[in-house]
Design a protein around this motif. Structure first.
Motif, PDB file in Angstrom:
ATOM      1  N   GLU A 155      41.586  28.214  55.672  1.00  0.00           N
ATOM      2  CA  GLU A 155      41.209  29.323  54.806  1.00  0.00           C
ATOM      3  C   GLU A 155      40.877  28.339  53.287  1.00  0.00           C
ATOM      4  OE1 GLU A 155      41.139  32.312  54.875  1.00  0.00           O
ATOM      5  OE2 GLU A 155      41.570  32.342  56.882  1.00  0.00           O
ATOM      6  N   PRO A 156      39.838  28.734  52.880  1.00  0.00           N
ATOM      7  CA  PRO A 156      39.556  28.199  51.377  1.00  0.00           C
ATOM      8  C   PRO A 156      40.353  28.284  50.432  1.00  0.00           C
ATOM      9  CG  PRO A 156      37.889  29.746  51.815  1.00  0.00           C
ATOM     10  CD  PRO A 156      38.755  29.805  52.904  1.00  0.00           C
ATOM     11  N   ALA A 157      40.122  27.380  49.242  1.00  0.00           N
ATOM     12  CA  ALA A 157      41.065  27.486  48.151  1.00  0.00           C
ATOM     13  C   ALA A 157      40.559  28.770  47.343  1.00  0.00           C
ATOM     14  CB  ALA A 157      41.041  26.462  47.408  1.00  0.00           C
ATOM     15  N   ASP A 158      41.336  29.499  46.959  1.00  0.00           N
ATOM     16  CA  ASP A 158      40.973  30.989  46.303  1.00  0.00           C
ATOM     17  C   ASP A 158      42.089  31.255  45.188  1.00  0.00           C
ATOM     18  OD1 ASP A 158      39.952  33.431  45.426  1.00  0.00           O
ATOM     19  OD2 ASP A 158      41.056  34.469  47.425  1.00  0.00           O
ATOM     20  N   HIS A 159      41.306  30.742  44.020  1.00  0.00           N
ATOM     21  CA  HIS A 159      42.122  30.934  42.412  1.00  0.00           C
ATOM     22  C   HIS A 159      41.545  31.820  41.728  1.00  0.00           C
ATOM     23  CE1 HIS A 159      44.537  27.524  43.890  1.00  0.00           C
ATOM     24  NE2 HIS A 159      43.341  26.732  44.002  1.00  0.00           N
ATOM     25  N   HIS A 160      42.418  32.583  41.252  1.00  0.00           N
ATOM     26  CA  HIS A 160      41.903  33.616  40.213  1.00  0.00           C
ATOM     27  C   HIS A 160      43.063  33.934  39.356  1.00  0.00           C
ATOM     28  CE1 HIS A 160      38.809  36.794  38.975  1.00  0.00           C
ATOM     29  NE2 HIS A 160      39.857  36.938  38.139  1.00  0.00           N
ATOM     30  N   ILE A 161      43.258  33.264  38.243  1.00  0.00           N
ATOM     31  CA  ILE A 161      44.687  33.547  37.590  1.00  0.00           C
ATOM     32  C   ILE A 161      44.295  33.426  35.876  1.00  0.00           C
ATOM     33  CG2 ILE A 161      46.079  32.417  39.160  1.00  0.00           C
ATOM     34  CD1 ILE A 161      46.483  30.231  37.311  1.00  0.00           C
ATOM     35  N   MET A 162      45.089  34.107  35.264  1.00  0.00           N
ATOM     36  CA  MET A 162      45.259  34.155  33.871  1.00  0.00           C
ATOM     37  C   MET A 162      46.214  33.624  33.369  1.00  0.00           C
ATOM     38  SD  MET A 162      42.958  36.127  31.757  1.00  0.00           S
ATOM     39  CE  MET A 162      42.888  35.861  29.839  1.00  0.00           C
ATOM     40  N   VAL A 163      46.239  32.610  32.460  1.00  0.00           N
ATOM     41  CA  VAL A 163      47.043  31.851  31.954  1.00  0.00           C
ATOM     42  C   VAL A 163      46.919  31.722  30.334  1.00  0.00           C
ATOM     43  CG1 VAL A 163      48.191  29.595  31.576  1.00  0.00           C
ATOM     44  CG2 VAL A 163      47.104  30.155  33.761  1.00  0.00           C
ATOM     45  N   GLU A 164      47.667  32.596  29.621  1.00  0.00           N
ATOM     46  CA  GLU A 164      47.693  32.942  28.081  1.00  0.00           C
ATOM     47  C   GLU A 164      46.259  33.422  28.020  1.00  0.00           C
ATOM     48  OE1 GLU A 164      49.978  32.857  26.147  1.00  0.00           O
ATOM     49  OE2 GLU A 164      51.652  31.952  27.139  1.00  0.00           O
ATOM     50  N   ASP A 165      45.375  32.624  27.408  1.00  0.00           N
ATOM     51  CA  ASP A 165      44.117  33.097  26.768  1.00  0.00           C
ATOM     52  C   ASP A 165      42.829  32.804  27.731  1.00  0.00           C
ATOM     53  OD1 ASP A 165      44.251  30.492  26.050  1.00  0.00           O
ATOM     54  OD2 ASP A 165      43.236  30.578  24.250  1.00  0.00           O
ATOM     55  N   VAL A 166      43.194  32.108  29.057  1.00  0.00           N
ATOM     56  CA  VAL A 166      42.377  31.570  29.799  1.00  0.00           C
ATOM     57  C   VAL A 166      42.214  32.027  31.087  1.00  0.00           C
ATOM     58  CG1 VAL A 166      43.458  29.527  30.271  1.00  0.00           C
ATOM     59  CG2 VAL A 166      41.168  29.318  30.596  1.00  0.00           C
ATOM     60  N   LEU A 167      41.206  32.703  31.605  1.00  0.00           N
ATOM     61  CA  LEU A 167      40.845  33.059  33.166  1.00  0.00           C
ATOM     62  C   LEU A 167      40.277  31.520  33.772  1.00  0.00           C
ATOM     63  CD1 LEU A 167      40.731  35.135  35.310  1.00  0.00           C
ATOM     64  CD2 LEU A 167      38.564  35.766  34.758  1.00  0.00           C
ATOM     65  N   ILE A 168      41.107  31.445  35.003  1.00  0.00           N
ATOM     66  CA  ILE A 168      40.583  30.235  35.775  1.00  0.00           C
ATOM     67  C   ILE A 168      40.399  30.687  36.930  1.00  0.00           C
ATOM     68  CG2 ILE A 168      41.440  27.910  36.531  1.00  0.00           C
ATOM     69  CD1 ILE A 168      43.460  27.882  34.281  1.00  0.00           C
ATOM     70  N   ARG A 169      39.176  30.380  37.587  1.00  0.00           N
ATOM     71  CA  ARG A 169      38.883  30.717  38.954  1.00  0.00           C
ATOM     72  C   ARG A 169      38.252  29.594  39.689  1.00  0.00           C
ATOM     73  NH1 ARG A 169      33.615  32.979  38.961  1.00  0.00           N
ATOM     74  NH2 ARG A 169      32.586  33.200  36.809  1.00  0.00           N
ATOM     75  N   ASN A 170      37.981  29.913  40.964  1.00  0.00           N
ATOM     76  CA  ASN A 170      37.258  28.908  41.428  1.00  0.00           C
ATOM     77  C   ASN A 170      36.023  29.485  42.345  1.00  0.00           C
ATOM     78  OD1 ASN A 170      38.850  29.634  43.663  1.00  0.00           O
ATOM     79  ND2 ASN A 170      38.557  27.752  44.698  1.00  0.00           N
ATOM     80  N   VAL A 171      34.927  28.606  42.551  1.00  0.00           N
ATOM     81  CA  VAL A 171      33.932  28.755  43.782  1.00  0.00           C
ATOM     82  C   VAL A 171      33.966  27.359  44.588  1.00  0.00           C
ATOM     83  CG1 VAL A 171      31.479  29.158  44.071  1.00  0.00           C
ATOM     84  CG2 VAL A 171      32.616  30.390  42.081  1.00  0.00           C
ATOM     85  N   THR A 172      33.962  27.882  45.828  1.00  0.00           N
ATOM     86  CA  THR A 172      34.063  26.505  46.752  1.00  0.00           C
ATOM     87  C   THR A 172      32.700  26.127  47.400  1.00  0.00           C
ATOM     88  OG1 THR A 172      34.317  27.845  48.681  1.00  0.00           O
ATOM     89  CG2 THR A 172      36.474  27.050  47.574  1.00  0.00           C
TER      90      THR A 172
END
Length: 301
Positions: A155-172
């Motif tokens: 399965e590919p990495a799948d990140h979509h998280i909010m840390v304080e004031d920053v949204l972090i996501r990924n596109v493989t």
């Protein structure tokens, strides 16, 4: 009211149109003040960087259309007197493919982290595994969020998280294997959405970005790209990528020598400005973005 809700789970492999439709449906629920979905759905924060639909009020959209004709590439004097503020992100080029990103709320992110972040323990690290200089199997245990750009169990990495004031996501994206062939989804483009900015680190990019990638990435104001021309992709391909993304700030990385950097700069389109700096740290805000695509060279390689 913050733009966050419980999004429906997007099936893996769904195209950008399906993803965009699901996103717009969830956004409609938020704007209408409707009750959220049951707790079984994963909580996602809405991305401000993805181009979804031209009818969303107040949204800003990615554009890959060429800018009007401008004079050829030129050197711009280094900016001075920059000062961090509540809407300012601080970016430091640590070296190779590692940037240290500091958000207004104090979140510290180290990209392509291989054990060194250029300072104290970061809050978040992102990693890719095309080469050992882009990841570590033994990250500092004090790091709160370790985001690996490759998946497990097929399965590919799948990140979509909010840390304080920053949204972090990924596109493989895919990467070449050392022997032959490609590893599907072996690299992640990490996108950091903070202070109304869309900042993208392309990782160890080995392929051109096509329509699906562009749709999932969305608008980028700042892009960090490897321009070595050998271990990642050709320098002409790197030029094509930055020309397609049309970010206002391009930070070259992973170029090993001034000579290779010069080769990359010489191949840029005529409407890119070049800003060579002596300080590895810069501040950027939405209001301070240059009017034209600009390559900002921070010292270190």
């Amino acid at each position: 009211m913050g733009l966050s809700t419980r999004f429906p789970v997007v099936p893996r492999g769904a195209g950008p149109c399906i993803r965009a439709t699901l996103f717009l449906l969830a956004l409609t629920v938020v704007l209408a003040g409707a009750a959220p979905e049951p707790a079984r759905a994963q909580t996602y924060a809405a991305s401000m960087c993805q181009a979804v639909a031209q009818s969303v009020p107040g949204a800003r959209f990615a554009s890959i259309a060429p800018l009007p004709d401008r004079p050829g590439p030129r050197l711009r004097a280094a900016a001075t007197g920059e000062a961090a503020s509540a809407d300012t992100v601080t970016i430091t080029f640590v070296g190779h493919s590692t940037f240290r990103i500091e958000t207004p709320a104090g979140v510290v992110i180290a990209t392509d982290y291989a054990g060194y972040s250029g300072g104290g323990t970061p809050t978040v690290v992102t990693m890719n595994h095309a080469h050992s200089s882009h990841y570590t199997d033994h990250p500092d245990p004090g790091i709160e969020h370790v985001l690996r750009g490759w998946g497990t169990d097929g399965e590919p990495a799948d990140h979509h998280i909010m840390v304080e004031d920053v949204l972090i996501r990924n596109v493989t994206t895919d990467v070449r294997r050392w022997g032959s062939g490609f590893e599907a989804d072996g690299n992640s483009i990490f996108i950091f959405e903070v202070a109304n900015l869309c900042i993208g680190h392309l990782g160890h990019l080995h392929q051109l970005l096509e329509g699906d990638h562009i749709a999932l990435i969305g608008r980028l104001d700042v892009v960090m790209i490897a321009v070595d021309g050998t271990y990642t992709m050709s320098q002409q391909a790197a030029v094509d990528v930055v020309d397609k993304l049309r970010a206002r700030i391009v930070l070259p990385m992973h170029y090993f020598s001034p000579a290779r950097l010069s080769q990359f700069l010489s191949g840029l389109p005529d409407d890119f400005a070049i800003d060579i700096r002596s300080d590895p740290t810069m501040q950027v805000s939405l209001d301070s973005l240059p009017d034209e695509p600009t390559i900002i060279v921070l010292p270190g390689y």
